[in-house]
Design a protein around this motif. Structure first.
Motif, short mmCIF file in Angstrom:
data_model
loop_
_atom_site.label_atom_id
_atom_site.label_comp_id
_atom_site.label_asym_id
_atom_site.label_seq_id
_atom_site.Cartn_x
_atom_site.Cartn_y
_atom_site.Cartn_z
N LEU A 1 -18.19 -4.54 -15.29
CA LEU A 1 -18.96 -6.05 -15.41
C LEU A 1 -19.30 -6.45 -14.11
N ILE A 2 -18.46 -6.22 -13.18
CA ILE A 2 -18.81 -6.66 -11.71
C ILE A 2 -19.83 -6.08 -11.13
N ASN A 3 -19.92 -4.88 -11.41
CA ASN A 3 -20.86 -3.83 -10.52
C ASN A 3 -22.13 -3.66 -11.41
N GLY A 4 -22.00 -3.70 -13.03
CA GLY A 4 -23.15 -3.62 -13.62
C GLY A 4 -23.11 -2.04 -13.92
N ILE A 5 -22.10 -1.35 -13.90
CA ILE A 5 -22.29 0.25 -14.07
C ILE A 5 -21.23 0.70 -14.98
N PRO A 6 -21.36 1.87 -15.80
CA PRO A 6 -20.41 2.38 -16.34
C PRO A 6 -19.14 2.91 -15.53
N THR A 7 -18.31 3.24 -16.09
CA THR A 7 -17.12 4.03 -15.24
C THR A 7 -17.74 5.13 -14.48
N PRO A 8 -17.57 4.98 -13.15
CA PRO A 8 -18.25 5.96 -12.24
C PRO A 8 -17.84 7.19 -12.05
N LYS A 9 -17.98 8.39 -12.84
CA LYS A 9 -17.42 9.75 -12.71
C LYS A 9 -17.35 10.22 -11.48
N LEU A 10 -18.52 10.36 -10.70
CA LEU A 10 -18.57 10.97 -9.58
C LEU A 10 -17.68 10.50 -8.36
N ILE A 11 -17.76 8.86 -8.53
CA ILE A 11 -16.96 8.35 -7.35
C ILE A 11 -15.47 8.67 -7.72
N ILE A 12 -14.96 8.51 -8.86
CA ILE A 12 -13.72 8.74 -9.37
C ILE A 12 -12.95 10.14 -9.15
N ASP A 13 -14.23 10.98 -9.42
CA ASP A 13 -13.85 12.54 -8.95
C ASP A 13 -13.53 12.85 -7.51
N SER A 14 -14.11 11.74 -6.83
CA SER A 14 -14.00 12.09 -5.16
C SER A 14 -12.81 11.33 -4.93
N GLU A 15 -12.35 10.30 -5.58
CA GLU A 15 -11.09 9.46 -5.13
C GLU A 15 -9.93 10.00 -5.66
N VAL A 16 -9.89 10.65 -6.79
CA VAL A 16 -8.79 11.19 -7.22
C VAL A 16 -7.90 12.46 -6.28
N PRO A 17 -8.51 13.25 -6.01
CA PRO A 17 -8.01 14.19 -4.79
C PRO A 17 -7.07 13.45 -3.85
N VAL A 18 -7.73 12.54 -3.28
CA VAL A 18 -7.59 11.64 -1.91
C VAL A 18 -6.06 10.89 -2.24
N ALA A 19 -6.21 10.19 -3.36
CA ALA A 19 -5.24 9.23 -3.74
C ALA A 19 -4.00 10.05 -4.32
N ALA A 20 -4.37 11.24 -4.87
CA ALA A 20 -3.22 12.06 -5.54
C ALA A 20 -2.09 12.60 -4.51
N VAL A 21 -2.88 12.93 -3.23
CA VAL A 21 -1.89 13.47 -2.28
C VAL A 21 -1.02 12.60 -1.65
N MET A 22 -1.32 11.19 -1.75
CA MET A 22 -0.66 10.23 -1.36
C MET A 22 0.57 9.69 -2.21
N GLU A 23 0.39 9.93 -3.46
CA GLU A 23 1.31 9.88 -4.37
C GLU A 23 1.46 10.74 -5.67
N PRO A 24 1.73 12.00 -5.43
CA PRO A 24 1.40 13.07 -6.16
C PRO A 24 1.97 12.68 -7.76
N ASP A 25 3.39 11.99 -7.52
CA ASP A 25 4.33 11.89 -8.96
C ASP A 25 3.54 10.77 -9.82
N ALA A 26 2.52 10.12 -9.48
CA ALA A 26 1.87 9.03 -10.32
C ALA A 26 1.30 9.92 -11.51
N GLY A 27 1.03 11.00 -11.54
CA GLY A 27 0.12 11.59 -12.35
C GLY A 27 -1.29 11.68 -12.34
N TRP A 28 -1.78 12.94 -11.99
CA TRP A 28 -3.26 13.09 -11.84
C TRP A 28 -3.71 14.63 -12.05
N GLN A 29 -5.03 14.38 -12.48
CA GLN A 29 -5.79 15.67 -12.66
C GLN A 29 -7.36 15.17 -12.80
N LEU A 30 -8.11 15.97 -12.35
CA LEU A 30 -9.60 15.87 -12.56
C LEU A 30 -9.71 15.84 -14.13
#
Length: 223
Positions: free
Chosen positions: A48-77
């Motif tokens: 609602l703030i950005n006026g776009i659907p959940t941005p898959k390409l951006i999230i796919d870019s962010e997940v591997p970086v965040a996952a390295v920082m806290e692997p136990d949080a639970g991640w996968q593409l």
């Protein structure tokens, strides 16, 4: 804000918020502060703030970086079919707000479970039957009561109230934490920038200080 409560404005589909929520829960457990500190998770609906659907390409870019920082949080593409990608997370945020009718403990539990369902299980958390199935796995949540609350539609009004705050200058983005003493912290301990365009490039973490969570939890507990 009640003493001993940390308010968290967060988007459910934000990898940085998933990381922050994981660190909050795990630090609270490690410090033995479960009975003294509660998390009040409030909607920061970026769609609602950005006026776009959940941005898959951006999230796919962010997940591997965040996952390295806290692997136990639970991640996968994302592993589900493309047509099952949740283009909206509003129903999930509405469900968290509805769960808070049962207490903040129910709200924080469902919030974390929904994040893990999305990030580590590739579940379509925009669908009500998925949300209720996740709720049924949370001991702190009465899934039948949650279904009734969602049917009444009252939780959407709360999400809209949080949206008005999330769009103000008080909230810098997702996640942003607030303590009863007036302390606030946006994406605590982490600074990062995009290398290239969002959705085409990748995020680069400039600094990460997980110890900030211990300071924030102790500060909230002493309020």
């Amino acid at each position: 804000m009640e003493p001993g409560t940390i308010v968290v404005f967060a988007e459910i589909a934000s990898p940085w918020a998933h990381l922050a929520v994981h660190r909050l829960h795990e630090t609270r457990r490690r410090l033995g502060l479960y009975e003294r500190v509660l998390f009040d998770i409030r909607a920061c609906p970026l769609e609602l703030i950005n006026g776009i659907p959940t941005p898959k390409l951006i999230i796919d870019s962010e997940v591997p970086v965040a996952a390295v920082m806290e692997p136990d949080a639970g991640w996968q593409l994302w592993q589900g079919p493309a047509h099952e990608w949740p283009v909206t997370t509003l129903p999930a945020m509405e469900a968290v707000e509805a769960a808070k009718d049962q207490g903040l403990r129910a709200g924080e539990s469902l919030d974390r479970a929904l994040r893990r369902s999305f990030f580590s299980e590739s579940r379509t958390i925009s669908m009500r039957h998925v949300i209720l199935d996740v709720a049924a796995s949370c001991p702190e949540v009465d899934a039948d009561a949650l279904r009734n609350t969602l049917g009444q539609g009252s939780a959407r009004a709360a999400v809209e109230r949080h949206l008005s705050v999330a769009q103000s200058d008080a909230v810098q983005g997702s996640p942003h934490l607030f303590l009863p003493d007036g302390t606030s912290a946006f994406n605590p301990g982490i600074t990062w920038h995009w290398q290239g365009q969002p959705g085409r490039g990748f995020p680069v973490v400039d600094s990460d200080d997980p110890a900030v969570y211990e300071r924030l939890l102790r500060q909230a507990a002493s309020a």
